[in-house]
Scaffold this motif. Sequence first.
Motif, PDB file in Angstrom:
ATOM      1  N   THR A   1       2.559 -11.259  12.820  1.00 29.25           N
ATOM      2  CA  THR A   1       2.090 -11.401  13.901  1.00 29.25           C
ATOM      3  C   THR A   1       2.791 -12.103  15.003  1.00 29.25           C
ATOM      4  OG1 THR A   1       1.525 -13.746  12.357  1.00 29.25           O
ATOM      5  CG2 THR A   1       0.186 -11.631  12.298  1.00 29.25           C
TER       6      THR A   1
ATOM      7  N   THR B   1      -2.943 -15.059  13.597  1.00 23.92           N
ATOM      8  CA  THR B   1      -2.497 -14.490  14.774  1.00 23.92           C
ATOM      9  C   THR B   1      -1.850 -16.459  14.846  1.00 23.92           C
ATOM     10  OG1 THR B   1      -4.417 -14.785  15.600  1.00 23.92           O
ATOM     11  CG2 THR B   1      -3.570 -12.832  14.904  1.00 23.92           C
TER      12      THR B   1
ATOM     13  N   ASP C   1       5.585  -8.932  20.034  1.00 26.09           N
ATOM     14  CA  ASP C   1       5.048  -8.802  21.140  1.00 26.09           C
ATOM     15  C   ASP C   1       3.706  -8.504  21.426  1.00 26.09           C
ATOM     16  OD1 ASP C   1       7.029 -10.011  23.397  1.00 26.09           O
ATOM     17  OD2 ASP C   1       8.400  -9.048  21.883  1.00 26.09           O
ATOM     18  N   ASN C   2       2.974  -9.388  21.664  1.00 26.58           N
ATOM     19  CA  ASN C   2       1.699  -8.306  21.339  1.00 26.58           C
ATOM     20  C   ASN C   2       0.327  -8.350  22.687  1.00 26.58           C
ATOM     21  OD1 ASN C   2       1.383  -7.372  18.125  1.00 26.58           O
ATOM     22  ND2 ASN C   2       1.549  -9.445  18.386  1.00 26.58           N
TER      23      ASN C   2
ATOM     24  N   GLY D   1       6.022  -6.521  16.622  1.00 34.40           N
ATOM     25  CA  GLY D   1       4.472  -6.335  18.077  1.00 34.40           C
ATOM     26  C   GLY D   1       4.003  -5.036  17.560  1.00 34.40           C
ATOM     27  N   LYS D   2       2.560  -4.913  18.300  1.00 30.64           N
ATOM     28  CA  LYS D   2       1.872  -3.687  18.343  1.00 30.64           C
ATOM     29  C   LYS D   2       2.295  -2.366  18.700  1.00 30.64           C
ATOM     30  CE  LYS D   2       0.069  -4.039  23.335  1.00 30.64           C
ATOM     31  NZ  LYS D   2      -1.666  -4.889  23.118  1.00 30.64           N
TER      32      LYS D   2
ATOM     33  N   THR E   1      -3.673  -3.770  17.899  1.00 29.18           N
ATOM     34  CA  THR E   1      -3.792  -4.210  17.126  1.00 29.18           C
ATOM     35  C   THR E   1      -3.388  -5.318  17.760  1.00 29.18           C
ATOM     36  OG1 THR E   1      -1.207  -3.643  17.041  1.00 29.18           O
ATOM     37  CG2 THR E   1      -3.016  -2.793  15.595  1.00 29.18           C
ATOM     38  N   GLU E   2      -3.359  -6.524  16.685  1.00 32.68           N
ATOM     39  CA  GLU E   2      -2.926  -7.958  17.053  1.00 32.68           C
ATOM     40  C   GLU E   2      -1.332  -8.468  15.985  1.00 32.68           C
ATOM     41  OE1 GLU E   2      -6.082 -11.572  18.122  1.00 32.68           O
ATOM     42  OE2 GLU E   2      -6.564  -9.903  17.064  1.00 32.68           O
ATOM     43  N   TYR E   3      -1.099  -7.209  16.065  1.00 32.75           N
ATOM     44  CA  TYR E   3       0.653  -7.708  14.440  1.00 32.75           C
ATOM     45  C   TYR E   3       1.396  -6.470  14.945  1.00 32.75           C
ATOM     46  CZ  TYR E   3      -2.616  -4.478  11.568  1.00 32.75           C
ATOM     47  OH  TYR E   3      -3.259  -3.297  11.656  1.00 32.75           O
ATOM     48  N   GLY E   4       2.347  -6.180  14.166  1.00 34.06           N
ATOM     49  CA  GLY E   4       2.912  -5.443  14.281  1.00 34.06           C
ATOM     50  C   GLY E   4       3.764  -4.707  12.435  1.00 34.06           C
TER      51      GLY E   4
END
Length: 544
Positions: free
Chosen positions: A379, A413, A382-383, A341-342, A397-400
């Motif tokens: 995506t 997402t 855990d964001n 995640g982020k 961010t909405e992603y890692g």
Amino acid sequence: MAVSSPKRKNVWSLAGGLSAALILGLLLGAGNAANNQAPPVEVQVSPHHVLHKVPNNAIGINASTYDRDLLYSRLPRLLRNIGIRLIRFPGGTQSDRYNWATNTDVITNQKEAVDFNQFMKLVRKTHAQPMITVNYGTGSVIGTKTHQSGAQIAADWVYYANVLHHYIGKSATKCTATELTALIGNRMHTQISSGGSPVSLGNEPQSTYGCGPETYANNVKRYIAAMKKVDPRISVGVVLTAAGAPNNWPNGLTNSQSPQSWNQMVLQDLGSEIGFADIHWYPQNPSNVSPPGPGDQILLASTAQIPNAVKTMQTELRDWAHNSHIPIMVTETNSVSSNPGKQTLSVVNALFLNQDYLGWLENGVSNVDWWQIHNGIGTTGDNGNANSLGQPISGDTEYGDYGVLSNGSCGITPSGSTVCEPPAETPFSSYYGLMMLSLFIHPGDVFLSASSSQSLVQAYAVRTETGNIRLLLINDSPSTAYHVDVSIPGYLSFGQALLQYGPNPAGLTRSYGPEARAKESTLAPYSMISYTLRAGHFQPRGQG
């Protein structure tokens, strides 16, 4: 059950998305908290209390055969800039699905993006050492088509690399002989039997694996014999679990079919044949595996487990393999075991990276390898702003992404929106973390005992071959700035470059002379600084 390493990710390159400047601006949002003041922190370094020497190949990284961006012409320079001395190939899970001779995935028959020769070009241009994980998992599947055993297929790879192409002794480190280290299988302990049925984590094809520690040890004997018959110089490692570190499955697990633990059975059976012990360490699991999921303070505190993990491993090597000096290598590590995640793109992961590498290395581990060079957008991790216990998770961010460099990929997402990474080869925070690390430790330095009076301020020290002392201070607090008083008998700073990362998102900053000395005593929230001291008498602080 805890997942011990990430699944293979489907990665692809797409241009567009957020600009590099914008994404870098997002990385360290959590570090901009209020600059609260606190009582001074006392940092003490014992200049004559040597822990361990910094190994030649201390700083490593993973590369996967499906990563087409490994062919990027500027990549060797980018890797040299962060001190990479060892590169592991052909990946994690992919290692046990890879047919090196045809450069294909054994299960899908898919042609891979990067073959072994292309990988070796990258290794040479990077001035690094290769580590190859040979195919234990599906070696027998290949063998049924070629009338060879999995061990012989691995030996053929050694012959191709070291006899036909002379990859030993002709490395890019100016003719310095270098071993081609080989590792037999990737996290094979995830195939231990449970209640008589094979247990498979991730996407491995469980029916093709030799399950259980006794079977693995017996097969590994054949692999070692076959490979060393071709080239006795190679160092062959075996898969173990990180005993002493919580949540490293199947640490200590037994059943009716395997009455002894994985480590005990493998070490007792193989003993002196082991070239090095291979472990993986991901201190967090995502919330979909084991709630409450990642948390910044959970992650930063996790490295306190490392000294006991190393001691436990060395005890097991002594008691079961009768050699506590077998090298230990952490060939995969990152902040979370799957679904990044982020947090993986935040300053917190850069701070963790340094404490991760240094924790293992100062306790005597021979090599640590980050997962990995490029990985691709994720995506579904855990964001949110916090885990289920309300503990903060950094990142905007909405992603890692596990990679230290972007591959420019895009993803969808859970809400259905499209998000994209910055352009390919844009450095993420972990890249700057490795840059900071490589400027702090150099092969031949020795780690010194260092301590801090504040649990959120971490102190590390090395003595260089010229007798100087290099100091690294890390502030794990998201909101408190600390004044630091450093005590090293007989040593003073002399205005050489001070390096800082965080909370400024634009990479490392350097200061010199009076400006450097002025910054030595102030440690901002979620930041780290490094500077050099030398023995002697110098002008009082504040003078030029």
